[in-house]
Design a protein around this motif. Sequence first.
Motif, PDB file in Angstrom:
ATOM      1  N   LEU A   1      -4.599  11.743  16.787  1.00  0.00           N
ATOM      2  CA  LEU A   1      -3.297  12.419  16.777  1.00  0.00           C
ATOM      3  C   LEU A   1      -3.292  13.618  17.731  1.00  0.00           C
ATOM      4  CD1 LEU A   1      -0.457  12.644  15.512  1.00  0.00           C
ATOM      5  CD2 LEU A   1      -1.476  14.067  13.733  1.00  0.00           C
ATOM      6  N   LYS A   2      -2.336  13.589  18.647  1.00  0.00           N
ATOM      7  CA  LYS A   2      -2.212  14.697  19.607  1.00  0.00           C
ATOM      8  C   LYS A   2      -0.815  15.272  19.531  1.00  0.00           C
ATOM      9  CE  LYS A   2      -5.519  13.331  23.129  1.00  0.00           C
ATOM     10  NZ  LYS A   2      -5.751  12.895  24.488  1.00  0.00           N
ATOM     11  N   LYS A   3      -0.746  16.586  19.670  1.00  0.00           N
ATOM     12  CA  LYS A   3       0.564  17.240  19.762  1.00  0.00           C
ATOM     13  C   LYS A   3       0.511  18.320  20.831  1.00  0.00           C
ATOM     14  CE  LYS A   3       4.690  18.688  19.146  1.00  0.00           C
ATOM     15  NZ  LYS A   3       5.826  17.880  19.619  1.00  0.00           N
ATOM     16  N   VAL A   4       1.355  18.147  21.819  1.00  0.00           N
ATOM     17  CA  VAL A   4       1.504  19.184  22.841  1.00  0.00           C
ATOM     18  C   VAL A   4       2.945  19.679  22.738  1.00  0.00           C
ATOM     19  CG1 VAL A   4       1.330  19.745  25.298  1.00  0.00           C
ATOM     20  CG2 VAL A   4      -0.132  17.951  24.331  1.00  0.00           C
ATOM     21  N   TYR A   5       3.122  20.969  22.443  1.00  0.00           N
ATOM     22  CA  TYR A   5       4.478  21.524  22.321  1.00  0.00           C
ATOM     23  C   TYR A   5       5.108  21.707  23.703  1.00  0.00           C
ATOM     24  CZ  TYR A   5       3.845  22.358  17.342  1.00  0.00           C
ATOM     25  OH  TYR A   5       3.656  22.182  15.998  1.00  0.00           O
ATOM     26  N   ALA A   6       6.420  21.902  23.695  1.00  0.00           N
ATOM     27  CA  ALA A   6       7.157  22.050  24.958  1.00  0.00           C
ATOM     28  C   ALA A   6       6.605  23.210  25.788  1.00  0.00           C
ATOM     29  CB  ALA A   6       8.634  22.263  24.664  1.00  0.00           C
ATOM     30  N   SER A   7       6.041  24.215  25.098  1.00  0.00           N
ATOM     31  CA  SER A   7       5.483  25.374  25.806  1.00  0.00           C
ATOM     32  C   SER A   7       4.192  25.015  26.546  1.00  0.00           C
ATOM     33  CB  SER A   7       5.183  26.483  24.795  1.00  0.00           C
ATOM     34  OG  SER A   7       4.212  26.016  23.867  1.00  0.00           O
ATOM     35  N   GLY A   8       3.654  23.820  26.261  1.00  0.00           N
ATOM     36  CA  GLY A   8       2.390  23.411  26.884  1.00  0.00           C
ATOM     37  C   GLY A   8       1.201  23.608  25.960  1.00  0.00           C
ATOM     38  N   HIS A   9       1.442  24.277  24.820  1.00  0.00           N
ATOM     39  CA  HIS A   9       0.342  24.529  23.886  1.00  0.00           C
ATOM     40  C   HIS A   9      -0.114  23.228  23.230  1.00  0.00           C
ATOM     41  CE1 HIS A   9      -2.104  26.185  20.761  1.00  0.00           C
ATOM     42  NE2 HIS A   9      -1.288  25.744  19.806  1.00  0.00           N
ATOM     43  N   GLU A  10      -1.412  22.951  23.331  1.00  0.00           N
ATOM     44  CA  GLU A  10      -1.958  21.722  22.750  1.00  0.00           C
ATOM     45  C   GLU A  10      -2.433  22.045  21.336  1.00  0.00           C
ATOM     46  OE1 GLU A  10      -5.157  20.019  24.991  1.00  0.00           O
ATOM     47  OE2 GLU A  10      -4.850  18.023  24.129  1.00  0.00           O
ATOM     48  N   ALA A  11      -1.595  21.751  20.352  1.00  0.00           N
ATOM     49  CA  ALA A  11      -1.899  22.136  18.964  1.00  0.00           C
ATOM     50  C   ALA A  11      -2.880  21.181  18.305  1.00  0.00           C
ATOM     51  CB  ALA A  11      -0.608  22.199  18.158  1.00  0.00           C
ATOM     52  N   LEU A  12      -2.796  19.898  18.641  1.00  0.00           N
ATOM     53  CA  LEU A  12      -3.732  18.907  18.094  1.00  0.00           C
ATOM     54  C   LEU A  12      -4.323  18.119  19.250  1.00  0.00           C
ATOM     55  CD1 LEU A  12      -1.651  17.527  15.070  1.00  0.00           C
ATOM     56  CD2 LEU A  12      -3.519  19.172  14.972  1.00  0.00           C
ATOM     57  N   LYS A  13      -5.669  18.038  19.256  1.00  0.00           N
ATOM     58  CA  LYS A  13      -6.336  17.421  20.417  1.00  0.00           C
ATOM     59  C   LYS A  13      -6.952  16.067  20.064  1.00  0.00           C
ATOM     60  CE  LYS A  13      -7.322  22.038  22.137  1.00  0.00           C
ATOM     61  NZ  LYS A  13      -8.296  23.124  22.186  1.00  0.00           N
ATOM     62  N   GLY A  14      -6.191  15.248  19.354  1.00  0.00           N
ATOM     63  CA  GLY A  14      -6.706  13.908  19.037  1.00  0.00           C
ATOM     64  C   GLY A  14      -7.506  13.863  17.755  1.00  0.00           C
ATOM     65  N   ILE A  15      -6.906  14.344  16.668  1.00  0.00           N
ATOM     66  CA  ILE A  15      -7.658  14.354  15.399  1.00  0.00           C
ATOM     67  C   ILE A  15      -7.549  12.997  14.694  1.00  0.00           C
ATOM     68  CG2 ILE A  15      -7.374  16.847  15.077  1.00  0.00           C
ATOM     69  CD1 ILE A  15      -5.412  16.153  12.764  1.00  0.00           C
ATOM     70  N   SER A  16      -8.613  12.659  13.970  1.00  0.00           N
ATOM     71  CA  SER A  16      -8.634  11.453  13.141  1.00  0.00           C
ATOM     72  C   SER A  16      -9.077  11.862  11.742  1.00  0.00           C
ATOM     73  CB  SER A  16      -9.601  10.415  13.704  1.00  0.00           C
ATOM     74  OG  SER A  16      -9.119   9.970  14.947  1.00  0.00           O
ATOM     75  N   LEU A  17      -8.407  11.283  10.760  1.00  0.00           N
ATOM     76  CA  LEU A  17      -8.639  11.756   9.385  1.00  0.00           C
ATOM     77  C   LEU A  17      -8.177  10.680   8.412  1.00  0.00           C
ATOM     78  CD1 LEU A  17      -9.361  14.590   8.153  1.00  0.00           C
ATOM     79  CD2 LEU A  17      -6.918  15.021   8.017  1.00  0.00           C
ATOM     80  N   ASP A  18      -8.928  10.503   7.328  1.00  0.00           N
ATOM     81  CA  ASP A  18      -8.486   9.592   6.265  1.00  0.00           C
ATOM     82  C   ASP A  18      -8.499  10.342   4.948  1.00  0.00           C
ATOM     83  OD1 ASP A  18      -8.028   7.020   7.469  1.00  0.00           O
ATOM     84  OD2 ASP A  18     -10.184   6.981   7.896  1.00  0.00           O
ATOM     85  N   VAL A  19      -7.455  10.168   4.187  1.00  0.00           N
ATOM     86  CA  VAL A  19      -7.417  10.737   2.839  1.00  0.00           C
ATOM     87  C   VAL A  19      -7.255   9.573   1.870  1.00  0.00           C
ATOM     88  CG1 VAL A  19      -6.210  12.293   1.263  1.00  0.00           C
ATOM     89  CG2 VAL A  19      -6.342  12.859   3.692  1.00  0.00           C
ATOM     90  N   ALA A  20      -8.234   9.456   0.963  1.00  0.00           N
ATOM     91  CA  ALA A  20      -8.211   8.315   0.032  1.00  0.00           C
ATOM     92  C   ALA A  20      -7.140   8.515  -1.036  1.00  0.00           C
ATOM     93  CB  ALA A  20      -9.576   8.187  -0.633  1.00  0.00           C
ATOM     94  N   GLN A  21      -6.679   7.399  -1.584  1.00  0.00           N
ATOM     95  CA  GLN A  21      -5.681   7.499  -2.661  1.00  0.00           C
ATOM     96  C   GLN A  21      -6.291   8.186  -3.874  1.00  0.00           C
ATOM     97  OE1 GLN A  21      -3.439   4.001  -3.660  1.00  0.00           O
ATOM     98  NE2 GLN A  21      -3.224   3.453  -1.516  1.00  0.00           N
ATOM     99  N   GLY A  22      -5.536   9.078  -4.464  1.00  0.00           N
ATOM    100  CA  GLY A  22      -5.980   9.788  -5.665  1.00  0.00           C
ATOM    101  C   GLY A  22      -6.848  10.991  -5.369  1.00  0.00           C
ATOM    102  N   ASP A  23      -7.109  11.229  -4.087  1.00  0.00           N
ATOM    103  CA  ASP A  23      -7.997  12.351  -3.718  1.00  0.00           C
ATOM    104  C   ASP A  23      -7.290  13.693  -3.897  1.00  0.00           C
ATOM    105  OD1 ASP A  23     -10.183  13.664  -2.790  1.00  0.00           O
ATOM    106  OD2 ASP A  23     -10.133  12.862  -0.745  1.00  0.00           O
ATOM    107  N   PHE A  24      -8.082  14.728  -4.030  1.00  0.00           N
ATOM    108  CA  PHE A  24      -7.588  16.113  -3.961  1.00  0.00           C
ATOM    109  C   PHE A  24      -8.278  16.659  -2.718  1.00  0.00           C
ATOM    110  CE2 PHE A  24      -5.671  19.182  -7.184  1.00  0.00           C
ATOM    111  CZ  PHE A  24      -5.226  20.021  -6.200  1.00  0.00           C
ATOM    112  N   PHE A  25      -7.535  16.760  -1.629  1.00  0.00           N
ATOM    113  CA  PHE A  25      -8.116  16.961  -0.302  1.00  0.00           C
ATOM    114  C   PHE A  25      -7.726  18.326   0.256  1.00  0.00           C
ATOM    115  CE2 PHE A  25      -8.460  16.410   4.261  1.00  0.00           C
ATOM    116  CZ  PHE A  25      -9.567  15.578   4.421  1.00  0.00           C
TER     117      PHE A  25
END
Lengths: 309, 257
Positions: A10-34
């Motif tokens: 997952l990547k997010k670059v805002y219109a200002s050019g700020h790269e807030a997310l640089k390709g994160i990967s994450l899994d949250v299991a069902q029923g988890d408290f994460f």
Amino acid sequence: MTAAISIRELKKVYASGHEALKGISLDVAQGDFFALLGPNGAGKSTTIGVLNSLVTKTSGSVTIGGIDIDKDFSKAKTLLGVVPQEFNFSGFVKVQDIITTQAGFYGLSRKVAKARTETLLKSLGLWEKRNEQAMRLSGGMKRRLMIARALVHEPNILILDEPTAGVDIEMRRSMWDFLKEVNEKGTTIILTTHYLEEAENLCRNIAIIDKGQIVKNTSMTALLDELEEETFIFDYQGTLSDQILSLPYNVNVIDNTRFSVSLKKGQALNTLFAELNKEGIEISSMRNKANRLEELFVNLVEKGKQDAH
Amino acid sequence: MPIKDQWVAFQTILFREIQRFTRIWVQTLLPPAITMGLYFAIFGKLMGSRIGEMQGVPYVQFVVPGLIMMAVITNSFSNVVSSFYSSKFQRHVEELLVSPVPNYIILAGYVAGGVARGLCVGLVVTILSLFFADLSVQNIGLTIVVLLLTSVFFASLGFLNALYANSFDDISVIPTFVLTPLIYLGGVFYSADMLSGFFKTASELNPMLYIVNAFRQGMIGVSDINVELSLGILFICCVTSVGLCLHLLKKGKGLRS
């Protein structure tokens, strides 16, 4: 089993050019408290924003309950309840109307909405305030109102962005109990918080995000096991002898009533206590210098800063 | 989202909008009644008796449809622009954005709220006008169609204004500097036949002229403009404005980052 949340590159670059997310990967299991932890500006709120559609992702994929948000975001949203960091309700509207209106946005009939509103307001101690304008509630009550609003459509996944910010200790603990109860009933909970004690007490799994990247993603137990050293503070009466100070514990005298001891992983305190006993030094109390998770968190974030240099 | 749930969501937004403007009726329903009452008294009765007739009808009767339309236009617009911008400003628009409600239902709910206020005020002003003029609606179908299309058009323009607005100043600029002059110069108080040259051409570029005349045709059977042309222009305006709103909602303009 399908993950409650699955994020890939997952990547997010805002219109200002700020790269807030640089390709994160994450899994949250069902029923988890994460727990999703990170310093200010790390990318926590952007990640949550992508999940709840307030932020449009630049690239990557996200599934919520197995539903790809690019294919059917509307359906995916029915599985989510979101409690944002800042108050986002109209202060002029009555407490119960805020919740019944939100229920209407999920297609719930007026009758069902009213019944659920009553149950939730009672569970969260807000029933007496149901006819008050929301702006008249205290900070803690406003937070609970947002939790009630997020739960009215009975989502499978509840996301809380700093839910206890500005809430007093008593209220915070009662909110923890409520959230534990919600989780025990099967709702997956994802929590971002600045109170690391909160994450340690509530969450089973944790991801630490820094500068738009996941720097740690593991179970809470495994993470705490990584703690190499713990520091305890002792309140004492008496005089510390050189013998005590020379013990292999890294003893530091803070003032004439307190000293600290840094303990390596696996090291026991028995020798220290035996020596203190022998010297007739009375220990009135003992506590952790800092929250254990906080130490790890600071270490990881500091390491990130050094790596950047 | 299933159609049944979309209908519930639409009703929820509309109910909330109606609840909002009726709760603050002193700010929303009363001022237009007072303003229009003054217009009827001053332009209609006091000055109107000296002006005599216009387009073959007493002057007071000539201005009533225009003034009703003026109230409908300003209220449909201002209801949506103030409500939607406030929800952006206070961030409770997020309640809707995080929910599964489709964009067209969000737009329909707010526009319907604007239409509801426009029609409420229109009704109040119409009742008030009966104290000053003898009215008998000539073409009820045309009157209702023009009333609905006009309020939809201006409610959706209010939505557009709110999407672009970044401050409360931004939501007062359009009503003050665009809508009011266009309405005043749109043939509310005079017949376009009285104009010539540049002023006539400029008037013909003003959409208010077509709206006011179509409504006047429906109410008192008098118009300076061809009604079919007026309805066509009004319909195109509605489709364009609603289409633009949906496009901007899809893009997340002013709402999503």
